[in-house]
Design an enzyme around this catalytic site. Structure first.
Site, mmCIF file in Angstrom:
data_model
loop_
_atom_site.group_PDB
_atom_site.id
_atom_site.type_symbol
_atom_site.label_atom_id
_atom_site.label_comp_id
_atom_site.label_asym_id
_atom_site.label_seq_id
_atom_site.Cartn_x
_atom_site.Cartn_y
_atom_site.Cartn_z
ATOM 1 N N GLY A 155 2.180 -1.758 22.048
ATOM 2 C CA GLY A 155 2.721 -1.255 20.781
ATOM 3 C C GLY A 155 3.082 0.219 20.870
ATOM 4 C CG HIS A 156 5.595 1.832 24.113
ATOM 5 N ND1 HIS A 156 5.923 0.508 24.247
ATOM 6 C CD2 HIS A 156 6.742 2.539 24.314
ATOM 7 C CE1 HIS A 156 7.208 0.414 24.529
ATOM 8 N NE2 HIS A 156 7.731 1.634 24.582
ATOM 9 C CB VAL A 203 -1.396 3.789 16.396
ATOM 10 C CG1 VAL A 203 -2.614 4.037 17.276
ATOM 11 C CG2 VAL A 203 -1.786 3.857 14.924
ATOM 12 C CB SER A 208 -7.382 -1.411 9.545
ATOM 13 O OG SER A 208 -7.140 -0.944 8.247
ATOM 14 C CB SER A 209 -10.739 2.019 6.728
ATOM 15 O OG SER A 209 -9.529 2.194 6.028
ATOM 16 C CB CYS A 210 -8.029 -2.552 4.883
ATOM 17 S SG CYS A 210 -7.265 -3.489 6.204
ATOM 18 C CE1 TYR A 257 -2.747 -4.999 9.886
ATOM 19 C CE2 TYR A 257 -4.443 -3.859 8.625
ATOM 20 C CZ TYR A 257 -3.553 -3.880 9.680
ATOM 21 O OH TYR A 257 -3.461 -2.801 10.524
ATOM 22 C CE LYS A 294 -5.141 -4.713 12.887
ATOM 23 N NZ LYS A 294 -4.838 -4.039 14.119
ATOM 24 N N PRO A 320 -9.802 3.073 12.240
ATOM 25 C CG PRO A 320 -7.518 3.049 12.749
ATOM 26 C CD PRO A 320 -8.797 2.289 12.957
ATOM 27 C CG ASN A 357 -5.260 4.605 4.139
ATOM 28 O OD1 ASN A 357 -6.303 3.957 4.263
ATOM 29 N ND2 ASN A 357 -4.341 4.283 3.259
ATOM 30 C CG LEU A 358 -4.180 5.900 11.083
ATOM 31 C CD1 LEU A 358 -3.885 4.929 12.203
ATOM 32 C CD2 LEU A 358 -4.973 7.097 11.598
ATOM 33 C CG HIS A 389 0.796 2.625 5.301
ATOM 34 N ND1 HIS A 389 1.183 2.242 6.560
ATOM 35 C CD2 HIS A 389 -0.234 1.814 4.963
ATOM 36 C CE1 HIS A 389 0.401 1.249 6.977
ATOM 37 N NE2 HIS A 389 -0.460 0.964 6.021
ATOM 38 C CD1 TRP A 399 5.465 2.009 -6.389
ATOM 39 C CD2 TRP A 399 4.449 0.876 -4.749
ATOM 40 N NE1 TRP A 399 6.425 1.369 -5.662
ATOM 41 C CE2 TRP A 399 5.846 0.666 -4.654
ATOM 42 C CE3 TRP A 399 3.609 0.260 -3.822
ATOM 43 C CZ2 TRP A 399 6.398 -0.139 -3.657
ATOM 44 C CZ3 TRP A 399 4.159 -0.528 -2.834
ATOM 45 C CH2 TRP A 399 5.549 -0.722 -2.757
HETATM 46 O O1 GFB Z 1 -0.602 3.541 1.681
HETATM 47 P P1 GFB Z 1 -0.853 2.324 0.896
HETATM 48 O O2 GFB Z 1 0.225 1.317 0.830
HETATM 49 O O3 GFB Z 1 -2.182 1.711 1.485
HETATM 50 O O4 GFB Z 1 -1.143 2.745 -0.644
HETATM 51 P P2 GFB Z 1 -3.579 1.108 1.022
HETATM 52 C C1 GFB Z 1 -2.115 3.689 -0.971
HETATM 53 C C2 GFB Z 1 -2.075 3.989 -2.458
HETATM 54 O O5 GFB Z 1 -0.872 4.702 -2.764
HETATM 55 C C3 GFB Z 1 -2.113 2.781 -3.392
HETATM 56 C C4 GFB Z 1 -0.278 4.173 -3.924
HETATM 57 O O6 GFB Z 1 -2.964 3.045 -4.484
HETATM 58 C C5 GFB Z 1 -0.651 2.693 -3.859
HETATM 59 O O7 GFB Z 1 -0.540 2.079 -5.137
HETATM 60 N N1 GFB Z 1 1.172 4.447 -3.907
HETATM 61 C C6 GFB Z 1 1.843 5.249 -4.777
HETATM 62 C C7 GFB Z 1 2.069 3.925 -3.061
HETATM 63 N N2 GFB Z 1 3.161 5.221 -4.536
HETATM 64 C C8 GFB Z 1 3.337 4.406 -3.461
HETATM 65 C C9 GFB Z 1 4.488 3.987 -2.742
HETATM 66 O O8 GFB Z 1 5.631 4.341 -3.023
HETATM 67 N N3 GFB Z 1 4.262 3.158 -1.673
HETATM 68 C C10 GFB Z 1 3.005 2.744 -1.316
HETATM 69 N N4 GFB Z 1 2.858 1.949 -0.258
HETATM 70 N N5 GFB Z 1 1.905 3.109 -2.010
HETATM 71 C C11 GFB Z 1 -3.179 -0.416 3.053
HETATM 72 C C12 GFB Z 1 -3.393 -1.849 3.425
HETATM 73 O O9 GFB Z 1 -3.643 -0.241 1.793
HETATM 74 O O10 GFB Z 1 -3.925 0.444 3.895
HETATM 75 C C13 GFB Z 1 -3.142 -2.064 4.845
HETATM 76 O O11 GFB Z 1 -2.592 -2.665 2.606
HETATM 77 C C14 GFB Z 1 -3.793 -1.022 5.735
HETATM 78 O O12 GFB Z 1 -3.588 -3.313 5.193
HETATM 79 C C15 GFB Z 1 -3.624 0.379 5.220
HETATM 80 O O13 GFB Z 1 -5.147 -1.301 5.891
HETATM 81 C C16 GFB Z 1 -4.413 1.396 5.999
HETATM 82 O O14 GFB Z 1 -4.621 2.053 1.447
HETATM 83 O O15 GFB Z 1 -3.648 0.731 -0.413
#
Ligand code: GFB
Length: 357
Positions: free
Chosen positions: A31-32, A36, A128-130, A157, A161, A184, A186-187, A200, A223
């Site tokens: 996954g280079h 990550v 992942s921390s999730c 997911y 994992k 890890p 959130n990256l 993300h 969001w």
């Molecule tokens: O980064 P994110 O998608 O990851 O969202 P998670 C983190 C927070 O940001 C949530 C808010 O509370 C979202 O509602 N947020 C605000 C947004 N605006 C936005 C936007 O425009 N886009 C996104 N994506 N979020 C993931 C897992 O969860 O974390 C994965 O779904 C993985 O499986 C990853 O483990 C590390 O922390 O919520």
């Protein structure tokens, strides 16, 4: 620490776990091209590793077991860092649980089993921390794994994992293999994917705010409630942890890797607006999911091995935005070049960084 795997088995059959990974050892980075994997590759190069191997998806589909075994047969790596996977933000996880579960299970089990079969000395799996229960006591220690219900937005997911983390742990326990999982938080960082609906939070908001700034849009939609807290880690800091455990087995099957730096999503969105220079309004769309309220990791184990996070969020965000802008510039330049070549009827030069071994 007091889990069953320690009892009796930890110090038996340590052949692989004691094996040394030298700078000359061949290391496969799976996954280079991702966030990550690309950071792991540049960190390994920076640390003096010169015998790296990797392959683009067109020539190696990690979901295909035969292809993976053939690749290992040819490449014969001594170490593996497994960064490949289907990844995405809360929106992508929620809308495609089948792909997130099935693809990550297939890629993970194929690569782990091939690494076992071809007897690699050290294997680093990226979890992942999730994978921890949604209501874990904070900060979350490694022994919280499988102690409660998962966060529904990323259950598929997380289950994939967890299966791979447990497979690595079992190889370690049953056969003394040098397989380690890093968990890890959130990256973010250079090389991320920028899509408004499936990325993300950091890449999604950088993209939305930059587009809004350029088009003079008065507001941007964020969001959820903005209330959840996230611990964010710059990807090069995780890559340093990967290289550390690749070189020295610290004796733990699972290690959390977090920055200890938590921010609310609301505060994060304001920081991103600052970095982008977007001065419009931030609207909070409560029809979108918040996800888990908080997931702060306890990173004492990896810290006890000498690892520390180096990049404060303010610095990491600026570097990430700079990389994003450079990539936009490069792809605009490529697009212009393509148009020029099409105009002159010349064929396009394709440069591949794929090293097939
Ligand atoms: O980064 P994110 O998608 O990851 O969202 P998670 C983190 C927070 O940001 C949530 C808010 O509370 C979202 O509602 N947020 C605000 C947004 N605006 C936005 C936007 O425009 N886009 C996104 N994506 N979020 C993931 C897992 O969860 O974390 C994965 O779904 C993985 O499986 C990853 O483990 C590390 O922390 O919520």
């Amino acid at each position: 620490m007091g889990s069953m795997w320690m009892a009796g088995l930890r110090f038996e059959n340590r052949r692989d776990r004691d094996a040394m990974i030298a700078k000359e050892s061949r290391i496969f980075v799976a996954g280079h091209q991702g966030l990550v994997g690309s950071a792991v590759l540049r960190t390994l190069r920076g640390a003096g590793f010169r015998n790296l191997c990797y392959s683009v998806r067109a020539s190696l589909d990690l979901r295909n077991r035969e292809e993976v075994f053939r690749y290992f047969d040819r490449a014969r790596p001594k170490g593996v860092v497994m960064c490949a996977g289907r990844v995405g933000g809360i929106g992508a996880n929620q809308s495609s649980p089948v792909e997130f579960m099935a693809e990550n299970l297939a890629m993970g089990t194929n690569v782990i089993e091939a690494a076992d079969h071809y007897d690699v000395d050290r294997f680093v799996y990226l979890g992942s921390s999730c994978i921890y229960p949604r209501r874990s006591p904070q900060p979350i220690t490694e022994d919280q794994l499988l102690s409660g219900r998962l966060e529904p937005t990323n259950e598929g997911y997380a289950i994939a994992k967890i299966a791979c983390v447990k497979l690595c742990e079992s190889l370690r326990l049953q056969y003394g293999k040098g397989f380690v999982s890093l968990m890890p938080t959130n990256l973010y960082g250079p090389g991320d994917r920028y899509e408004a609906d499936s990325s993300h939070v950091i890449p999604a908001l950088l993209l939305k705010m930059l587009l809004a700034k350029r088009s003079g849009q008065e507001s941007v939609s964020c969001w959820g409630s903005g209330q959840p807290l996230r611990e964010l880690l710059y990807v090069d800091d995780l890559a340093a942890a990967c290289v550390l455990v690749l070189q020295h087995d610290g004796g733990f099957p699972i290690l959390n890797v977090g920055s200890g730096e938590e921010v609310s999503i609301h505060e994060l969105a304001e920081k991103i607006a600052d970095v982008v220079g977007y001065y419009g309004k931030l609207n909070w769309d409560q029809s979108k999911p918040d996800g888990v309220k908080r997931k702060l990791l306890c990173s004492e184990r990896i810290r006890s091995l000498g690892w520390r996070p180096r990049t404060p969020l303010s610095v990491g965000l600026k570097k990430t935005f700079q990389d994003f802008q450079e990539r936009i510039e490069r792809s605009a330049e490529m697009e212009r070049g393509r148009e020029r070549q099409q105009g002159s009827g010349q064929s396009r030069l394709v440069k591949s960084d794929d090293r097939v071994v």
